[in-house]
Every structure is written in structure tokens, then in C-alpha cells.
Write a protein that holds these residues in place. Structure first.
Motif, mmCIF file in Angstrom:
data_model
loop_
_atom_site.group_PDB
_atom_site.id
_atom_site.type_symbol
_atom_site.label_atom_id
_atom_site.label_comp_id
_atom_site.label_asym_id
_atom_site.label_seq_id
_atom_site.Cartn_x
_atom_site.Cartn_y
_atom_site.Cartn_z
ATOM 1 N N LEU A 152 0.817 -1.216 0.000
ATOM 2 C CA LEU A 152 0.000 0.000 0.000
ATOM 3 C C LEU A 152 0.850 1.265 0.000
ATOM 4 O O LEU A 152 0.313 2.371 0.075
ATOM 5 N N GLY A 153 2.147 1.099 -0.059
ATOM 6 C CA GLY A 153 3.032 2.255 -0.068
ATOM 7 C C GLY A 153 3.228 2.898 1.292
ATOM 8 O O GLY A 153 3.702 4.033 1.381
ATOM 9 N N ILE A 154 2.883 2.177 2.343
ATOM 10 C CA ILE A 154 3.034 2.703 3.702
ATOM 11 C C ILE A 154 4.435 2.374 4.192
ATOM 12 O O ILE A 154 4.795 1.208 4.354
ATOM 13 N N LYS A 155 5.222 3.398 4.415
ATOM 14 C CA LYS A 155 6.596 3.222 4.874
ATOM 15 C C LYS A 155 6.679 3.223 6.404
ATOM 16 O O LYS A 155 7.548 2.561 6.988
ATOM 17 N N TYR A 156 5.777 3.965 7.038
ATOM 18 C CA TYR A 156 5.791 4.110 8.492
ATOM 19 C C TYR A 156 4.413 3.754 9.053
ATOM 20 O O TYR A 156 3.394 4.259 8.585
ATOM 21 N N LEU A 157 4.415 2.891 10.050
ATOM 22 C CA LEU A 157 3.182 2.509 10.731
ATOM 23 C C LEU A 157 3.405 2.684 12.228
ATOM 24 O O LEU A 157 4.340 2.116 12.797
ATOM 25 N N THR A 158 2.551 3.477 12.867
ATOM 26 C CA THR A 158 2.645 3.698 14.310
ATOM 27 C C THR A 158 1.361 3.214 14.952
ATOM 28 O O THR A 158 0.269 3.608 14.536
ATOM 29 N N ILE A 159 1.485 2.334 15.961
ATOM 30 C CA ILE A 159 0.309 1.766 16.604
ATOM 31 C C ILE A 159 0.307 2.104 18.092
ATOM 32 O O ILE A 159 1.345 2.109 18.743
ATOM 33 N N PHE A 160 -0.885 2.393 18.607
ATOM 34 C CA PHE A 160 -1.066 2.768 20.008
ATOM 35 C C PHE A 160 -1.390 1.507 20.786
ATOM 36 O O PHE A 160 -2.509 1.002 20.759
ATOM 37 N N ALA A 161 -0.396 0.991 21.505
ATOM 38 C CA ALA A 161 -0.558 -0.288 22.190
ATOM 39 C C ALA A 161 -1.014 -0.148 23.636
ATOM 40 O O ALA A 161 -1.808 -0.954 24.130
ATOM 41 N N PHE A 162 -0.497 0.867 24.345
ATOM 42 C CA PHE A 162 -0.820 1.024 25.769
ATOM 43 C C PHE A 162 -0.553 2.475 26.140
ATOM 44 O O PHE A 162 0.557 2.982 25.940
ATOM 45 N N SER A 163 -1.568 3.146 26.673
ATOM 46 C CA SER A 163 -1.434 4.563 26.983
ATOM 47 C C SER A 163 -1.045 4.782 28.446
ATOM 48 O O SER A 163 -1.163 3.876 29.284
ATOM 49 N N THR A 164 -0.608 5.984 28.747
ATOM 50 C CA THR A 164 -0.290 6.333 30.132
ATOM 51 C C THR A 164 -1.533 6.260 31.012
ATOM 52 O O THR A 164 -1.416 6.095 32.230
ATOM 53 N N VAL A 203 5.821 1.323 17.986
ATOM 54 C CA VAL A 203 4.846 0.871 18.966
ATOM 55 C C VAL A 203 4.831 1.854 20.130
ATOM 56 O O VAL A 203 5.848 2.039 20.799
ATOM 57 N N ALA A 204 3.680 2.485 20.349
ATOM 58 C CA ALA A 204 3.527 3.421 21.463
ATOM 59 C C ALA A 204 3.116 2.642 22.704
ATOM 60 O O ALA A 204 2.004 2.133 22.788
ATOM 61 N N LEU A 205 4.039 2.529 23.663
ATOM 62 C CA LEU A 205 3.840 1.691 24.840
ATOM 63 C C LEU A 205 4.105 2.519 26.089
ATOM 64 O O LEU A 205 5.200 3.062 26.252
ATOM 65 N N ASN A 206 3.110 2.610 26.969
ATOM 66 C CA ASN A 206 3.106 3.580 28.068
ATOM 67 C C ASN A 206 3.356 4.970 27.492
ATOM 68 O O ASN A 206 4.243 5.706 27.929
ATOM 69 N N TYR A 207 2.544 5.301 26.520
ATOM 70 C CA TYR A 207 2.692 6.552 25.787
ATOM 71 C C TYR A 207 1.482 7.448 26.008
ATOM 72 O O TYR A 207 0.343 6.973 26.030
ATOM 73 N N GLY A 208 1.739 8.733 26.129
ATOM 74 C CA GLY A 208 0.688 9.749 26.147
ATOM 75 C C GLY A 208 1.249 10.998 25.491
ATOM 76 O O GLY A 208 2.408 11.366 25.734
ATOM 77 N N GLY A 209 0.463 11.647 24.660
ATOM 78 C CA GLY A 209 0.938 12.822 23.949
ATOM 79 C C GLY A 209 1.360 13.948 24.878
ATOM 80 O O GLY A 209 2.408 14.578 24.677
ATOM 81 N N ARG A 210 0.572 14.210 25.908
ATOM 82 C CA ARG A 210 0.928 15.273 26.848
ATOM 83 C C ARG A 210 2.194 14.910 27.616
ATOM 84 O O ARG A 210 3.075 15.751 27.847
ATOM 85 N N ASP A 211 2.287 13.643 28.025
ATOM 86 C CA ASP A 211 3.484 13.188 28.729
ATOM 87 C C ASP A 211 4.711 13.328 27.841
ATOM 88 O O ASP A 211 5.784 13.745 28.305
ATOM 89 N N GLU A 212 4.578 12.985 26.574
ATOM 90 C CA GLU A 212 5.697 13.099 25.644
ATOM 91 C C GLU A 212 6.169 14.543 25.534
ATOM 92 O O GLU A 212 7.380 14.830 25.585
ATOM 93 N N PHE A 221 -3.099 10.901 21.721
ATOM 94 C CA PHE A 221 -2.184 10.175 20.825
ATOM 95 C C PHE A 221 -1.566 11.117 19.802
ATOM 96 O O PHE A 221 -2.282 11.759 19.027
ATOM 97 N N LEU A 222 -0.240 11.244 19.821
ATOM 98 C CA LEU A 222 0.511 12.025 18.833
ATOM 99 C C LEU A 222 -0.067 13.437 18.687
ATOM 100 O O LEU A 222 -0.323 13.903 17.569
ATOM 101 N N LEU A 223 -0.233 14.117 19.793
ATOM 102 C CA LEU A 223 -0.889 15.424 19.778
ATOM 103 C C LEU A 223 -0.131 16.445 18.933
ATOM 104 O O LEU A 223 -0.741 17.175 18.149
ATOM 105 N N TRP A 224 1.162 16.511 19.100
ATOM 106 C CA TRP A 224 1.958 17.474 18.331
ATOM 107 C C TRP A 224 2.053 17.046 16.871
ATOM 108 O O TRP A 224 1.863 17.838 15.956
ATOM 109 N N VAL A 263 11.610 -1.925 14.041
ATOM 110 C CA VAL A 263 10.702 -1.654 15.155
ATOM 111 C C VAL A 263 11.324 -0.653 16.109
ATOM 112 O O VAL A 263 12.502 -0.754 16.467
ATOM 113 N N ARG A 264 10.513 0.319 16.498
ATOM 114 C CA ARG A 264 10.894 1.269 17.545
ATOM 115 C C ARG A 264 9.765 1.327 18.572
ATOM 116 O O ARG A 264 8.600 1.089 18.236
#
Length: 243
Positions: free
Chosen positions: A55-67, A136-145, A199-202, A102-103
């Protein structure tokens, strides 16, 4: 820094971010515990990742677990942490062989040492890959980031490495967890909820959004393709007016 989005051609999304919602409801609708749905959702990740190159997708970011997910029951949180470990152990070899890099983003402070070790290993084993960049966003929150990034920026200012007058909207992204990634073109949220949940607020300031009713365990590569085609028909002006 990412390329100027205004100069990019109108085509499918290069970076897709997904809020994978609905695992618990999917399981409960089948009379099963919520963790059953999380296991089904984890299996769905593989299909979506495998569909990205076509599909031409080079980057995939998934929200696995939030703060905020720490507020769930201890049983569910412990089950999710165990699932993350099992998934990494099971998928590391396949991801490495299939060209997936993977990051992980998010604050690792509250994660246990074994999980962090597995995350580090997976990042190291796939570091040379470039077919698809899976974040993979793990223990991630946009404001926390943003708060953590601001602290790092403030330390550089205090140390004399950065002048306050030089801080602008191009500066902060260099301190974010996603500093090596382009901003997402398309953000998808499954399960019928119409909110971004910190998620990815900025990064998603100019992303296109798709809120769909499909629960994550039912999400397919075909639906991803449909959403990518829909994205390609949109006119993205980034605050400008049509020529």
C-alpha cells in the motif's frame, strides 16, 4: 526533519498511525474475557504490518498502551504486559527477516526490566531494516511526551547549548520520542469512538483522520486499503487555499 508536506504529491499515506480500539468489547460480545480480545488484536497487527509495503506505507505507528491505561484492573494490565512480552518473543525473528524496523515510544520508567530488555533486543535486531518502520507506542501519552521533551529542551537551555530566543516550533520536535519519524499523514481510530485519546498530539496537527466503527480484531488489510484510497482523494491544503 520531515519534508515539507505542501510539496508532497497527492497520493496514498506514507505514514499511518492507528489507535487500535475495541479489543475488550469484541471479546465481551463473544462472552469471553477482555484479554481474549487483546490476544486477537495482537494477531491482527501482523496482517496490517504485512499489508503496508503493498500500500506504499513506509511508516506505521500503533497505540498499544497509553499512560492512562494503568487505571484498568490489575488483572488486565498484568495480562497486557505479559502479552507484550510474548508477542515480542514470538515475532522478533519474523520482523527481522521481513525487513521491518521496530521502535518503541513512550516512557519506560513504569515498565518492568524484562519487558524493557525485550524491547531493546527487538529494536537492536531490526535496526538495519528499512522496508517498513513499525513504531509501537507503549506507556505513551501525547501530553506526557511533550512534557518530557520540554524538560530535555529546558536542560539544554540551562546548560547553554540552546538559546531561548532560538526555540520555535521546529525545535521541540527534535526532543520528541518521534524525532526520527515523519508526521503521520493518516490517523485511524477503530471501534466507533471519535476522539484522539492523547495520541501524537503534536505530530498529528495536520493529519487526516478516519474514525471507523470496526472493532480492532475485525480490522483487515482490505479495510486499510480502502482508507488509504480515500486518503488519496483528499485535498490537503495545510492552511493554504487551492491554487
Amino acid at each position: 526533519m520531515p519534508a515539507d508536506p505542501q510539496n508532497e504529491p497527492h497520493c496514498g499515506p506514507r505514514h499511518v498511525a492507528i489507535i487500535m480500539d475495541g479489543n475488550g468489547r469484541w471479546a465481551q460480545a463473544r462472552g469471553r474475557p477482555r484479554l481474549y480480545g487483546h490476544h486477537a488484536g495482537a494477531r491482527r497487527v501482523r496482517e496490517v504490518v504485512e499489508a503496508c509495503p503493498g500500500l506504499g506505507i513506509k511508516y506505521l505507528t500503533i497505540f498499544a498502551f497509553s499512560t492512562e491505561n494503568w487505571k484498568r484492573t490489575q488483572v488486565e494490565v498484568a495480562g497486557l504486559m505479559s502479552l507484550f512480552k510474548r508477542y515480542i518473543i514470538k515475532e522478533t525473528r519474523t520482523l527481522a527477516q521481513n525487513g521491518i524496523r521496530v521502535r518503541f515510544i513512550g516512557d519506560r520508567v513504569r515498565l518492568d526490566a524484562k519487558l524493557i530488555e525485550l524491547m531493546d533486543t527487538l529494536e537492536r535486531e531490526t535496526a538495519e531494516n528499512d522496508l517498513v518502520h513499525l513504531t509501537v507506542a507503549l506507556n505513551y501519552g501525547g501530553r506526557d511526551e511533550v512534557a518530557r521533551a520540554t524538560k530535555r529542551l529546558a536542560r539544554d537551555v540551562a546548560a547553554g547549548n540552546l538559546r531561548p530566543e532560538d526555540v520555535d516550533e521546529e525545535t521541540l520536535p527534535r526532543y520528541l520520542d518521534t524525532r526520527v519519524l515523519p508526521d503521520p499523514d493518516l490517523v485511524i481510530r477503530t471501534s466507533g469512538e471519535a476522539r484522539i485519546s492523547n495520541f501524537l498530539l503534536w505530530q498529528s496537527a495536520y493529519s487526516e483522520y478516519e474514525f471507523i466503527d470496526t472493532l480492532w480484531p475485525d480490522f483487515t488489510a482490505a479495510e486499510l486499503e480502502r482508507l488509504c484510497k480515500s486518503f488519496g482523494s483528499r485535498e490537503r491544503r495545510f492552511g493554504a487555499v487551492p491554487a
